[in-house]
Design a protein around this motif. Structure first.
Motif, mmCIF file in Angstrom:
data_model
loop_
_atom_site.group_PDB
_atom_site.id
_atom_site.type_symbol
_atom_site.label_atom_id
_atom_site.label_comp_id
_atom_site.label_asym_id
_atom_site.label_seq_id
_atom_site.Cartn_x
_atom_site.Cartn_y
_atom_site.Cartn_z
ATOM 1 N N TYR A 5 54.007 -3.703 -17.625
ATOM 2 C CA TYR A 5 52.981 -4.371 -17.091
ATOM 3 C C TYR A 5 51.355 -4.151 -17.332
ATOM 4 O O TYR A 5 50.736 -5.008 -17.685
ATOM 5 N N LEU A 6 51.183 -2.765 -17.365
ATOM 6 C CA LEU A 6 49.979 -2.404 -17.719
ATOM 7 C C LEU A 6 49.664 -2.281 -19.150
ATOM 8 O O LEU A 6 48.487 -2.328 -19.434
ATOM 9 N N PHE A 7 50.540 -1.676 -20.145
ATOM 10 C CA PHE A 7 50.040 -1.323 -21.108
ATOM 11 C C PHE A 7 50.536 -2.002 -22.348
ATOM 12 O O PHE A 7 50.021 -2.146 -23.499
ATOM 13 N N PHE A 8 51.608 -3.018 -22.146
ATOM 14 C CA PHE A 8 52.087 -3.642 -23.161
ATOM 15 C C PHE A 8 51.345 -5.004 -23.402
ATOM 16 O O PHE A 8 50.454 -5.700 -22.502
ATOM 17 N N SER A 9 51.352 -5.557 -24.734
ATOM 18 C CA SER A 9 50.656 -6.822 -25.028
ATOM 19 C C SER A 9 51.716 -7.738 -25.384
ATOM 20 O O SER A 9 53.094 -7.340 -25.317
ATOM 21 N N PHE A 42 63.275 3.483 -26.940
ATOM 22 C CA PHE A 42 64.295 4.228 -25.961
ATOM 23 C C PHE A 42 64.992 2.831 -25.291
ATOM 24 O O PHE A 42 66.051 2.688 -25.263
ATOM 25 N N LEU A 43 64.146 1.521 -25.058
ATOM 26 C CA LEU A 43 64.785 0.508 -24.479
ATOM 27 C C LEU A 43 65.637 -0.325 -25.662
ATOM 28 O O LEU A 43 66.569 -0.911 -25.141
ATOM 29 N N THR A 44 65.410 -0.184 -26.934
ATOM 30 C CA THR A 44 66.174 -0.860 -27.878
ATOM 31 C C THR A 44 67.610 -0.174 -27.803
ATOM 32 O O THR A 44 68.591 -0.665 -28.184
ATOM 33 N N ARG A 98 57.224 -9.330 -27.437
ATOM 34 C CA ARG A 98 57.834 -10.196 -28.529
ATOM 35 C C ARG A 98 58.853 -9.184 -29.432
ATOM 36 O O ARG A 98 59.894 -9.556 -29.892
ATOM 37 N N ARG A 99 58.161 -8.317 -29.889
ATOM 38 C CA ARG A 99 58.747 -7.357 -30.682
ATOM 39 C C ARG A 99 60.170 -6.472 -29.954
ATOM 40 O O ARG A 99 60.890 -6.262 -30.291
ATOM 41 N N GLU A 132 49.471 4.087 -29.344
ATOM 42 C CA GLU A 132 50.688 3.191 -30.268
ATOM 43 C C GLU A 132 51.778 4.222 -30.112
ATOM 44 O O GLU A 132 53.068 3.694 -29.865
ATOM 45 N N PRO A 133 51.742 5.523 -30.274
ATOM 46 C CA PRO A 133 52.906 6.284 -30.504
ATOM 47 C C PRO A 133 53.762 6.234 -29.156
ATOM 48 O O PRO A 133 55.061 6.210 -29.094
ATOM 49 N N MET A 134 53.167 6.233 -27.719
ATOM 50 C CA MET A 134 53.859 6.499 -26.547
ATOM 51 C C MET A 134 54.723 4.933 -26.430
ATOM 52 O O MET A 134 55.672 4.906 -26.053
ATOM 53 N N LYS A 135 53.825 3.962 -26.740
ATOM 54 C CA LYS A 135 54.430 2.605 -26.789
ATOM 55 C C LYS A 135 55.456 2.522 -27.649
ATOM 56 O O LYS A 135 56.806 1.783 -27.119
ATOM 57 N N ASN A 136 55.718 2.872 -28.753
ATOM 58 C CA ASN A 136 56.717 3.150 -29.718
ATOM 59 C C ASN A 136 57.840 3.842 -29.067
ATOM 60 O O ASN A 136 59.032 3.443 -29.399
#
Length: 442
Positions: A113-117, A12-14, A122-123, A3-7
């Motif tokens: 593509y591979l790791f987000f849900s 970053f994108l935000t 949506r978040r 989760e930390p890497m996803k965050n």
């Protein structure tokens, strides 16, 4: 994937649209965003390699990752055999869309593509649309010269809004994407407070797009608007909301047009007239675009297979001062470093095979997404997917008259990654068919 890497990716994108160095003036926008994208890409691949070494990830392939990987491989080959390899690796000055940038785009595409849900999609989308509202407000202030950050040298006298992108055209393409996503949220929400929030957000985004005076963005947004309207037509419950938003857009267009001495109306009708002249073959039409296109097309046979190299358009475009004086308002020193058509740009600088791979990846995604839209008649929440699809459609339409830039392109590739994952789920496949599979139980 932790989760930390996803965050980190989400943050970053935000923040990406507003990541600038205002004190560095002419290097405030593209250069700084290149810097952040480059190091974000490095961080992602270091983490992935670490997970591979720990055997938490298993490399696998499917059609989507094959297309993305093949496209990137062709870009790398184009860089290797470029007319100017150093430029193709880093990118041209002020553009910086060389191999490094393209690796960043594809990395974001694959990661999402591979790791987000869908929950994380949506978040992320809710965050970037919120920031887009702040960007739009600042862009509107720019039009009235109420912006509080120092302007770059070439933007001192501009009335057109350029936001945090350094160019009104790039601001327009960014707003086009965010406008479509915002429409998806607006149609999918049922809470009154959220209805009001997205109504105001969309009105602000639309006003900022008008103040950017980017007609390619107007065309792309109009096509995206029609696409969503077609699906709203099938759901009567949404007619009232859609009519209210459409009326708001109409009032803003008329109101801003009147306050700007009819300049919006003139540019709108001018767009129609220029389109007519382009069809008739008038080289003076289309803000010099037709001149660039006609001189770029003969370059394709010469650089058909691998192109001239990423971001080397300026080095192969014919330098004819006498023609530049005619088509660029007497400015014979202007450097034509982009084709002002993303597809022509790819063909000349990266070659026909890379263009074909890119078109296959995008077109197959959009075609397969039509299956997703079948659910729109039954679930109002599904309109967020319609908004994402509309954003991609609007982007590829406006790209016919615009260019890919490092300040906007990452959002396109992230959305493309989201849609490819949704398509994969629709086709009843699992992440085990992906390029990287997270081993359970580790």
């Amino acid at each position: 994937m932790s989760e930390p890497m996803k965050n980190v990716i989400l943050i970053f994108l935000t923040l990406f649209p507003i990541l600038i160095y205002p004190t560095f003036l002419d290097y405030s926008f593209t250069t700084t965003k290149f810097f952040y994208l480059k190091w974000m890409t490095v961080a992602i691949w270091v983490y992935i390699l670490w997970q591979l070494l720990r055997k938490n990830l298993t490399p696998r392939w499917n059609t989507t990752t094959f297309l993305a990987g093949s496209f990137l491989f062709l870009i790398a080959l184009s860089t290797l055999f470029s007319v100017d390899p150093s430029t193709s690796y880093v990118g041209a000055s002020g553009r910086l869309e060389g191999l490094i940038a393209w690796v960043g785009y594809i990395t974001l595409f694959l990661f999402v593509y591979l790791f987000f849900s869908e929950k994380e999609d949506r978040r992320l989308l809710s965050y970037i649309t919120f920031v887009s509202g702040l960007v739009a407000i600042y862009a509107i202030l720019q039009h009235f010269h109420l912006d509080f950050l120092p302007r770059t040298t070439h933007a001192q006298g501009w009335a057109r809004s350029y936001g945090f992108f350094g160019n009104p055209n790039f601001c327009g393409s960014y707003v086009t994407i965010m406008l479509m996503i915002g429409m998806g949220f607006y149609l999918s929400t049922t809470k009154r407070s959220q209805n009001v929030y997205y109504f105001l957000l969309l009105s602000t985004l639309f006003a900022s797009m008008l103040y950017s005076s980017t007609r390619s963005a107007w065309v792309g947004s109009f096509i995206g608007f029609l696409f969503i309207s077609y699906h709203v037509y099938k759901k009567k419950r949404l007619w009232k909301k859609w009519i209210a938003l459409s009326f708001s857009f109409l009032v803003l267009f008329i109101g801003i047009g009147l306050t700007e001495d009819g300049s919006l109306v003139k540019r709108t009708f001018g767009l129609v007239e220029e389109g007519k002249q382009v069809i008739e073959g008038n080289q003076h039409a289309g803000l010099s675009r037709l001149y660039i296109w006609k001189n770029a097309l003969p370059l394709i046979p010469e650089y058909m297979w691998l192109g001239s190299g990423p971001d080397t358009f300026a080095e192969v475009f014919p330098d004819r001062p006498e023609e530049k004086r005619i088509y660029f308002s007497g400015n014979e020193d202007i450097i034509v470093d982009k084709a002002h058509n993303e597809y022509l740009q790819l063909a000349v600088t990266m070659g026909i095979p890379a263009l074909v791979m890119y078109l296959i990846l995008v077109s197959t995604t959009l075609i397969k997404c039509m299956h997703i839209l079948q659910n729109l008649n039954y679930a109002q929440q599904s309109f967020l997917e319609a908004g994402i699809i509309a954003a991609l459609i609007a982007y590829v339409v406006q790209a016919f008259f615009n260019i890919s830039v490092i300040t906007v392109a990452p959002f396109f590739w992230v959305l493309l990654g989201m849609l490819n994952r949704k398509v994969t789920k629709t086709e009843h496949t699992t992440y085990s068919t992906g390029f990287l599979n997270l081993n359970e139980g580790k």
